[in-house]
Design a protein around this motif. Structure first.
Motif, PDB file in Angstrom:
ATOM      1  N   PRO A 143       0.797  -1.228   0.000  1.00  0.00           N
ATOM      2  CA  PRO A 143       0.000   0.000   0.000  1.00  0.00           C
ATOM      3  C   PRO A 143       0.828   1.276   0.000  1.00  0.00           C
ATOM      4  O   PRO A 143       0.285   2.364  -0.214  1.00  0.00           O
ATOM      5  CB  PRO A 143      -0.833  -0.119   1.284  1.00  0.00           C
ATOM      6  CG  PRO A 143      -0.031  -1.012   2.171  1.00  0.00           C
ATOM      7  CD  PRO A 143       0.641  -1.990   1.249  1.00  0.00           C
ATOM      8  N   HIS A 144       2.124   1.152   0.248  1.00  0.00           N
ATOM      9  CA  HIS A 144       2.982   2.335   0.220  1.00  0.00           C
ATOM     10  C   HIS A 144       3.575   2.584  -1.168  1.00  0.00           C
ATOM     11  O   HIS A 144       4.224   3.606  -1.381  1.00  0.00           O
ATOM     12  CB  HIS A 144       4.096   2.205   1.256  1.00  0.00           C
ATOM     13  CG  HIS A 144       3.582   2.102   2.661  1.00  0.00           C
ATOM     14  ND1 HIS A 144       2.936   3.150   3.295  1.00  0.00           N
ATOM     15  CD2 HIS A 144       3.578   1.064   3.540  1.00  0.00           C
ATOM     16  CE1 HIS A 144       2.571   2.763   4.511  1.00  0.00           C
ATOM     17  NE2 HIS A 144       2.947   1.510   4.680  1.00  0.00           N
ATOM     18  N   ASP A 145       3.338   1.659  -2.073  1.00  0.00           N
ATOM     19  CA  ASP A 145       3.750   1.864  -3.456  1.00  0.00           C
ATOM     20  C   ASP A 145       2.746   2.818  -4.108  1.00  0.00           C
ATOM     21  O   ASP A 145       1.531   2.577  -4.074  1.00  0.00           O
ATOM     22  CB  ASP A 145       3.775   0.534  -4.210  1.00  0.00           C
ATOM     23  CG  ASP A 145       4.148   0.703  -5.666  1.00  0.00           C
ATOM     24  OD1 ASP A 145       5.342   0.711  -5.976  1.00  0.00           O
ATOM     25  OD2 ASP A 145       3.220   0.837  -6.499  1.00  0.00           O
ATOM     26  N   VAL A 146       3.231   3.900  -4.689  1.00  0.00           N
ATOM     27  CA  VAL A 146       2.348   4.947  -5.215  1.00  0.00           C
ATOM     28  C   VAL A 146       1.357   4.398  -6.233  1.00  0.00           C
ATOM     29  O   VAL A 146       0.144   4.619  -6.128  1.00  0.00           O
ATOM     30  CB  VAL A 146       3.179   6.092  -5.837  1.00  0.00           C
ATOM     31  CG1 VAL A 146       2.284   7.065  -6.600  1.00  0.00           C
ATOM     32  CG2 VAL A 146       3.948   6.833  -4.750  1.00  0.00           C
ATOM     33  N   ARG A 147       1.838   3.669  -7.214  1.00  0.00           N
ATOM     34  CA  ARG A 147       0.959   3.185  -8.287  1.00  0.00           C
ATOM     35  C   ARG A 147      -0.054   2.170  -7.775  1.00  0.00           C
ATOM     36  O   ARG A 147      -1.238   2.227  -8.125  1.00  0.00           O
ATOM     37  CB  ARG A 147       1.791   2.596  -9.426  1.00  0.00           C
ATOM     38  CG  ARG A 147       2.642   3.618 -10.155  1.00  0.00           C
ATOM     39  CD  ARG A 147       3.429   2.975 -11.285  1.00  0.00           C
ATOM     40  NE  ARG A 147       4.249   3.939 -12.007  1.00  0.00           N
ATOM     41  CZ  ARG A 147       5.457   4.331 -11.629  1.00  0.00           C
ATOM     42  NH1 ARG A 147       5.998   3.830 -10.519  1.00  0.00           N
ATOM     43  NH2 ARG A 147       6.141   5.212 -12.330  1.00  0.00           N
ATOM     44  N   GLN A 148       0.403   1.238  -6.934  1.00  0.00           N
ATOM     45  CA  GLN A 148      -0.519   0.241  -6.396  1.00  0.00           C
ATOM     46  C   GLN A 148      -1.590   0.897  -5.538  1.00  0.00           C
ATOM     47  O   GLN A 148      -2.782   0.548  -5.625  1.00  0.00           O
ATOM     48  CB  GLN A 148       0.243  -0.781  -5.547  1.00  0.00           C
ATOM     49  CG  GLN A 148       1.079  -1.769  -6.328  1.00  0.00           C
ATOM     50  CD  GLN A 148       1.558  -2.902  -5.431  1.00  0.00           C
ATOM     51  OE1 GLN A 148       0.777  -3.488  -4.679  1.00  0.00           O
ATOM     52  NE2 GLN A 148       2.847  -3.205  -5.506  1.00  0.00           N
ATOM     53  N   ASN A 149      -1.176   1.847  -4.707  1.00  0.00           N
ATOM     54  CA  ASN A 149      -2.128   2.488  -3.802  1.00  0.00           C
ATOM     55  C   ASN A 149      -3.185   3.259  -4.587  1.00  0.00           C
ATOM     56  O   ASN A 149      -4.384   3.179  -4.271  1.00  0.00           O
ATOM     57  CB  ASN A 149      -1.393   3.414  -2.840  1.00  0.00           C
ATOM     58  CG  ASN A 149      -2.289   3.909  -1.725  1.00  0.00           C
ATOM     59  OD1 ASN A 149      -3.065   4.835  -1.925  1.00  0.00           O
ATOM     60  ND2 ASN A 149      -2.186   3.289  -0.552  1.00  0.00           N
TER      61      ASN A 149
END
Length: 204
Positions: A143-149
C-alpha cells in the motif's frame, strides 16, 4: 454482464433498479476474481465503470484557504513524486471512469500526499489510506507503493460512487470513508472543488 450493462444505459431506468444491477455486477466481479484471480481478466470480462459524477463546481468566492494550501502543497512536491502521482492518477481515472481531480482531492485529505502515511488505529496506509481489507480486495500487495495504492484507491472510489449513485458527498462519507465526520466530508468536497479548478487551469 452485457445484458445488464445495456439496462444501465437506459436513462429511464429507475434508480432502485440501477442500484440493484450495480450490486449484482459487483457480486459477479467478486465471483470472477475468485475463479480467475487476475484483476486484468476481471476488468476485461466485466468492464463496469462507475457513473462519473458531474464535474465539481468552482469554489465560491473566499473558498477555504486550507484547500488552496493542499493544491499548493501538491504542486510543491518533489518532481519525481508529483510526476508519479499525476501519471498514476491519470491512468486509474481512465481505467475506472472517475475524475482525476477527485483522486487528487482524496489523497490530499486522506494523507496529505504522503505515501508512507499510516493511520494509528485503522492501519489505513498510503496515499489514499487503504485499510488492509480494501488493499486485499484490489490485490494491492504494497500500500505504500504509489501506483498500487492509487490503483486500489481509484477502484474503491469507483465502487463508492456506484453505491452512492454518483453523489460524491454520499460516496465519501458512507462508502469510501464510512463514518467520516461532516467536517472531514466538507474538507474533501472543498479539496475536490479546488483540484477541479487547478486541473481546468493547467490542462491545455
Amino acid at each position: 454482464p452485457d445484458a445488464k450493462k445495456k439496462q444501465l444505459a437506459d436513462p429511464k431506468l429507475p434508480a432502485a433498479t440501477r442500484l440493484t444491477i450495480h450490486k449484482e455486477l459487483d457480486e459477479m466481479t467478486t465471483q470472477v476474481r475468485r475463479t480467475y484471480g487476475d484483476i486484468n481478466t476481471v476488468e476485461k470480462m466485466l468492464a463496469v465503470t462507475a457513473p462519473k459524477p458531474a464535474p465539481a463546481q468552482p469554489s465560491p468566492q473566499g473558498a477555504t484557504e486550507v484547500s488552496a494550501q493542499r493544491v499548493r502543497h501538491f504542486t510543491a512536491l518533489p518532481e519525481a513524486l508529483r510526476g508519479t502521482i499525476s501519471a498514476a492518477a491519470e491512468v486509474e481515472s481512465k481505467r475506472y471512469n472517475v475524475l482525476r481531480s477527485d483522486l487528487l482531492a482524496l489523497m490530499a485529505v486522506e494523507s496529505n500526499f504522503d505515501p508512507a502515511a499510516v493511520h494509528p488505529t485503522s492501519r489505513a496506509a498510503g496515499l489514499m489510506q487503504l485499510i488492509p481489507s480494501t488493499a486485499a480486495r484490489y490485490e494491492v500487495s504494497d500500500p505504500h507503493d504509489v501506483r498500487q495504492n492509487i490503483h486500489g484507491g481509484a477502484a474503491d472510489w469507483a465502487r463508492a460512487l456506484r453505491a452512492a449513485e454518483g453523489d460524491p458527498r454520499e460516496a465519501y462519507r458512507k462508502y469510501y470513508n464510512p463514518g467520516a465526520s461532516e467536517a472531514t466530508t466538507e474538507r474533501f468536497l472543498a479539496a475536490r472543488r479546488e483540484f477541479a479548478q487547478h486541473e481546468a487551469a493547467t490542462q491545455p
